[in-house]
Design an enzyme around this catalytic site. Structure first.
Site: not given
Ligand SMILES: *Cc1c(COP(=O)(O)O)cnc(C)c1O
Length: 379
Positions: A52, A272
């Site tokens: 993702k 800044y």
């Molecule tokens: C993002 C996610 C993962 C992966 O999690 P990591 O901590 O990056 O390994 C797995 N399952 C679900 C439901 C997630 O939202």
């Protein structure tokens, strides 16, 4: 790299590295080795790849095929749009699951593109079953139950009701029952065992259906958390899944390009808001990476760059397109315009950089900007 219509980067990554403010190097063979390590660790459970958010900012078009070559056959994304980008990048042997599941009106896209929705509530279960009846075939589905995170998934009561709802279940082919741990990065947290036991009770309502609970950190909680499939993202990309020594190989290197070097007098205000002042005559390098590139402003006056074995403290506020570093430790001719300094790399892995910005490695990677020259090695 055949991105379907509707998917466009804000602008493409710089083709020539001298045109960009920095170079992002992603080591695809390290990702493959991390996949293999997790597979050994989780065996006999299958290991899915979570890609993702553009594979945590590293580029799904390169990362997903690399995972496939490493043997990964189950992929998770968050949104339908991400799945539509991923589908043409992978062979049909790969299953693509969408964590948010179908939002109203998107069911036909899921079915047409052979995507597996994660069903997070009774209404999604019903609309996906209705889609199956309309198409006259059973549709693949993953059922998510809420084992104690209060974010996604059917409640225990809703899960029981669904397990008795033959009409809905007959329309679906349940591939997996899954849940997600809230506190897996804290091995001593009592919620871990509580969620595992609650999950175990709920998954028993669907005999014969494989189960999945652990993401990266959960894999390291022990075998009782592995079930039939684990779903790592972060650990594949080199983020430490547990406190203490990181068992994963580093994947990302980020280098920023020096634009200019100047010497300022004692007392000069830097950046800044003048949040830093030169204590004595100080040599400063301005580097062309800023918060618009994911070099987070919250790291202002905390972070550092490395050049050779020299640590160069970051001074003053990080700007949108640049940040200033104290390079007084270097000889006057050691660093000049065009040189590259390490922002993420062997001297300061992603988790260390995150700590300096008051955040986690996940946010550092997913914030990495689009302006870098991107280099993929080990493919
Ligand atoms: C993002 C996610 C993962 C992966 O999690 P990591 O901590 O990056 O390994 C797995 N399952 C679900 C439901 C997630 O939202």
């Amino acid at each position: 790299m055949n991105a379907p219509a509707g998917f466009a980067l804000p602008f493409p990554p710089a083709a020539d590295e001298r045109r960009a403010g920095g170079t992002l190097t992603v080591d695809l063979s390290a990702i493959a080795q991390n996949y293999a390590l997790l597979r050994r660790r989780a065996a006999p459970a299958a290991v899915a790849g979570v890609v993702k958010a553009d594979a945590y900012g590293l580029g799904v078009a390169e990362v997903a095929p690399a995972l496939f070559r490493a043997g990964c056959r189950h992929f998770f994304v968050a949104h339908l749009e991400e799945a539509l980008v991923l589908r043409p990048l992978l062979s049909e042997a790969a299953t693509i699951a969408v964590l948010t599941g179908p939002l109203p009106g998107t069911e036909d896209d899921f079915a047409a593109c052979d995507l597996v929705p994660v069903i997070n509530g009774p209404a999604q279960a019903e609309s996906w079953a209705a889609c199956a009846r309309r198409l006259g075939r059973r549709l693949d589905a993953i059922l998510q139950v809420d084992s104690g995170m209060s974010r996604f998934g059917l409640s225990a009561e809703e899960t029981r009701r669904l397990s008795d709802d033959a009409a809905t279940l007959d329309a679906l082919k349940l591939q997996l029952v899954m849940s997600h741990l809230a506190c897996a990065d804290d091995p001593g947290h009592p919620a871990n065992a509580a969620q595992r036991d609650d999950f175990n009770r709920l998954r028993m309502l669907f005999p014969g259906v494989p189960a999945s609970l652990a993401a990266s950190s959960g894999i390291f909680l022990g075998r009782q958390y592995g079930f039939d499939m684990v779903r790592p993202g972060a650990a594949l990309y080199g983020i430490s899944p547990q406190p203490g020594a990181n068992p994963m190989l580093p994947v990302v290197r980020l280098e920023g390009r020096v634009v200019q070097v100047r010497t300022v007098d004692a007392g000069a205000g830097i950046g800044y808001g003048h949040t830093a002042h030169a204590g004595t005559t100080t040599r400063l390098a301005t580097v062309a990476v800023g918060y618009a590139d994911g070099y987070l402003r919250s790291a202002s006056n905390h972070g550092a760059a490395w050049f050779g074995e020299h640590r160069l403290p970051q001074v003053g506020r990080i700007s949108m397109d640049s940040a200033v570093f104290d390079v007084s430790a270097l000889g006057p001719d050691e660093l000049g315009p065009g040189a590259l300094v390490e922002l993420i790399g062997p001297h300061q892995p992603v988790d260390a950089v995150a700590a300096e910005a008051g955040t986690i490695g996940y946010e550092i990677l997913t914030s990495l900007g689009r302006r870098f020259h991107r280099r993929y090695v080990g493919g």
